[in-house]
Structure formats: structure tokens, C-alpha cells
Design a protein around this motif. Structure first.
Motif, mmCIF file in Angstrom:
data_model
loop_
_atom_site.group_PDB
_atom_site.id
_atom_site.type_symbol
_atom_site.label_atom_id
_atom_site.label_comp_id
_atom_site.label_asym_id
_atom_site.label_seq_id
_atom_site.Cartn_x
_atom_site.Cartn_y
_atom_site.Cartn_z
ATOM 1 N N MET A 144 43.076 39.251 33.972
ATOM 2 C CA MET A 144 43.535 40.544 34.467
ATOM 3 C C MET A 144 44.722 41.042 33.653
ATOM 4 S SD MET A 144 44.427 41.481 38.453
ATOM 5 C CE MET A 144 42.806 40.902 38.995
ATOM 6 N N GLU A 151 38.692 47.831 35.395
ATOM 7 C CA GLU A 151 39.932 48.445 35.857
ATOM 8 C C GLU A 151 40.067 48.461 37.372
ATOM 9 O OE1 GLU A 151 40.329 52.282 34.138
ATOM 10 O OE2 GLU A 151 40.628 51.532 32.105
ATOM 11 N N HIS A 152 38.958 48.608 38.101
ATOM 12 C CA HIS A 152 39.051 48.715 39.552
ATOM 13 C C HIS A 152 39.250 47.365 40.233
ATOM 14 C CE1 HIS A 152 34.809 47.628 39.031
ATOM 15 N NE2 HIS A 152 34.805 47.240 40.296
ATOM 16 N N THR A 154 41.509 44.899 41.031
ATOM 17 C CA THR A 154 42.955 44.662 41.056
ATOM 18 C C THR A 154 43.381 43.640 42.109
ATOM 19 O OG1 THR A 154 43.243 46.535 42.564
ATOM 20 C CG2 THR A 154 43.446 46.981 40.201
ATOM 21 N N ASP A 155 42.476 43.266 42.998
ATOM 22 C CA ASP A 155 42.804 42.286 44.037
ATOM 23 C C ASP A 155 42.358 40.908 43.560
ATOM 24 O OD1 ASP A 155 42.788 40.594 46.354
ATOM 25 O OD2 ASP A 155 42.791 42.385 47.621
ATOM 26 N N ARG A 205 35.474 43.670 31.637
ATOM 27 C CA ARG A 205 35.547 45.025 31.078
ATOM 28 C C ARG A 205 34.738 45.092 29.800
ATOM 29 N NH1 ARG A 205 41.345 47.899 30.474
ATOM 30 N NH2 ARG A 205 41.262 47.348 32.694
#
Length: 208
Positions: A144, A151-152, A154-155, A205
Motif C-alpha cells: 500500500m 487506489e480504493h 485503503t482499509d 494496481r
């Protein structure tokens, strides 16, 4: 070897025998159904002898979990040396599956058998060398930080738990082999490799 060393070794061998018997029974019959007397009968010891080593079933289960989860975490030592996080994730997934298939009773008790919460663990929570979940999170945290994940995503815990669920599904289906007569099961290596690549493809990604 002196008398004291001999006694210590014999005591450790008996503890290991008790833990091995308990693990097999917990895996096959469930933690709640197994009593200390049942464990004693399994290895042809008296219940009193079992209580000499463990004060109760909860203490026995706690030591068993600590021992097995420590071995599980140490199973990833080779993967830890891989620099690239995505390659490390692949190696970790393969090591996870290998552990489950090599130690099915361990795996059943650890991840497929309901048991009481274990709060007094001797393991260091959050230490990747003893906490396999922390090790997985460390891999994904690096990925990360390096911008390797979509990108989405994030958790960190959500991503870690989904990755874990994927490889767990492969292992648990192999161990349980549900609907064995109805399913034309493909080679385990093929299912393992595809699951790992599907998971990585879903979070990585894409290069522009």
C-alpha cells in the motif's frame, strides 16, 4: 545426561503426548465435547496425571494454541526474506496452504473449530514473527505504501482479511472435502495457484 535432565525430558515428552492427543480429539469431536478424562483415556493415562501437567482444559487449550500458532507464524520465515511485497504475498499464500495440508489437525483446531477466546496468550500480538495476521498485514502495508494496491483499497484490515479468507477457503475445502462424490476436484496445486493469482489480480494496481 543427569537425573534432572532426564526427568525434564520425560516431562516434556509427556506434555507433548497430551497436547497431541488433545489436538486430535478437539479436531474430530470439538473442544466443548472433549473432557480431560477423555484425553487421559486416549493416551492411557489417569486423569490425575493429566492434571499434574495442566490445571484444567482451558490451560491445556491455551498452551496448545500458543504452540500451534507460533509454529504457524514461523512457517513464513522463508517468505519474509523476499523483498517484493507481491512476490512475498504469493510465497506466503503457498506456505499457508502447505502448513494446512501438512498439519490438518492443527489447522482444524486453529481455524475450523469453535473454541473460547484465548486472552492470556504468551505470543506477542502484533509481532510478525509470532503473529501470522500481523505478518500478512505488514506485507500489504508495504504494498500500500509503495502504491502497489488499487487506489480504493485503503482499509488494511479489510484487504488482509479478504486475502486470508481466500486461501483459507482452499485449505478448508481440501481438508473437509465436502461433496467429494459430486465434485471432480482438480489438483490442489492448480486451485492454490489460481486462488493466489485471482486475489493478487483483484488488489494490485494495474500499470498504465
Amino acid at each position: 545426561m543427569g537425573p534432572r535432565e532426564r526427568r525434564d525430558r520425560e516431562r516434556e515428552e509427556i506434555r507433548t503426548k497430551i497436547l497431541d492427543a488433545a489436538r486430535e480429539l478437539f479436531a474430530s469431536e470439538g473442544v466443548d465435547s472433549v473432557t480431560m478424562r477423555r484425553i487421559a483415556d486416549r493416551i492411557e493415562y489417569s486423569p490425575t496425571a493429566i492434571y499434574f501437567h495442566f490445571k484444567d482444559k482451558e490451560a491445556l487449550l491455551a498452551e496448545l494454541c500458543d504452540s500451534d500458532f507460533r509454529a504457524f507464524a514461523q512457517n513464513f520465515a522463508a517468505a519474509a526474506a523476499i523483498a517484493d511485497p507481491m512476490d512475498r504475498l504469493r510465497a506466503t499464500g503457498r506456505s499457508y496452504v502447505e502448513f494446512g495440508l501438512t498439519h490438518p489437525s492443527h489447522y482444524r483446531v486453529m481455524f475450523m473449530t469453535p473454541k473460547p477466546a484465548h486472552e492470556d496468550s504468551a505470543l506477542s500480538r502484533g509481532n510478525p514473527e509470532e503473529d501470522a495476521y500481523a505478518f500478512l498485514k505488514s506485507i500489504l502495508a508495504q504494498a500500500m505504501a509503495e502504491g502497489r494496491l488499487r487506489e480504493h483499497l485503503t482499509d488494511l484490515d479489510v484487504v488482509s482479511q479478504v486475502i486470508w479468507a481466500g486461501v483459507h477457503g482452499v485449505v478448508s475445502l481440501e481438508i473437509a472435502k465436502c461433496n467429494d462424490a459430486w465434485v471432480d476436484w482438480k489438483p490442489m496445486a492448480d486451485r492454490t495457484n489460481l486462488m493466489i493469482e485471482v486475489l493478487i489480480d483483484g488488489i494490485e494496481r494495474k500499470k498504465e
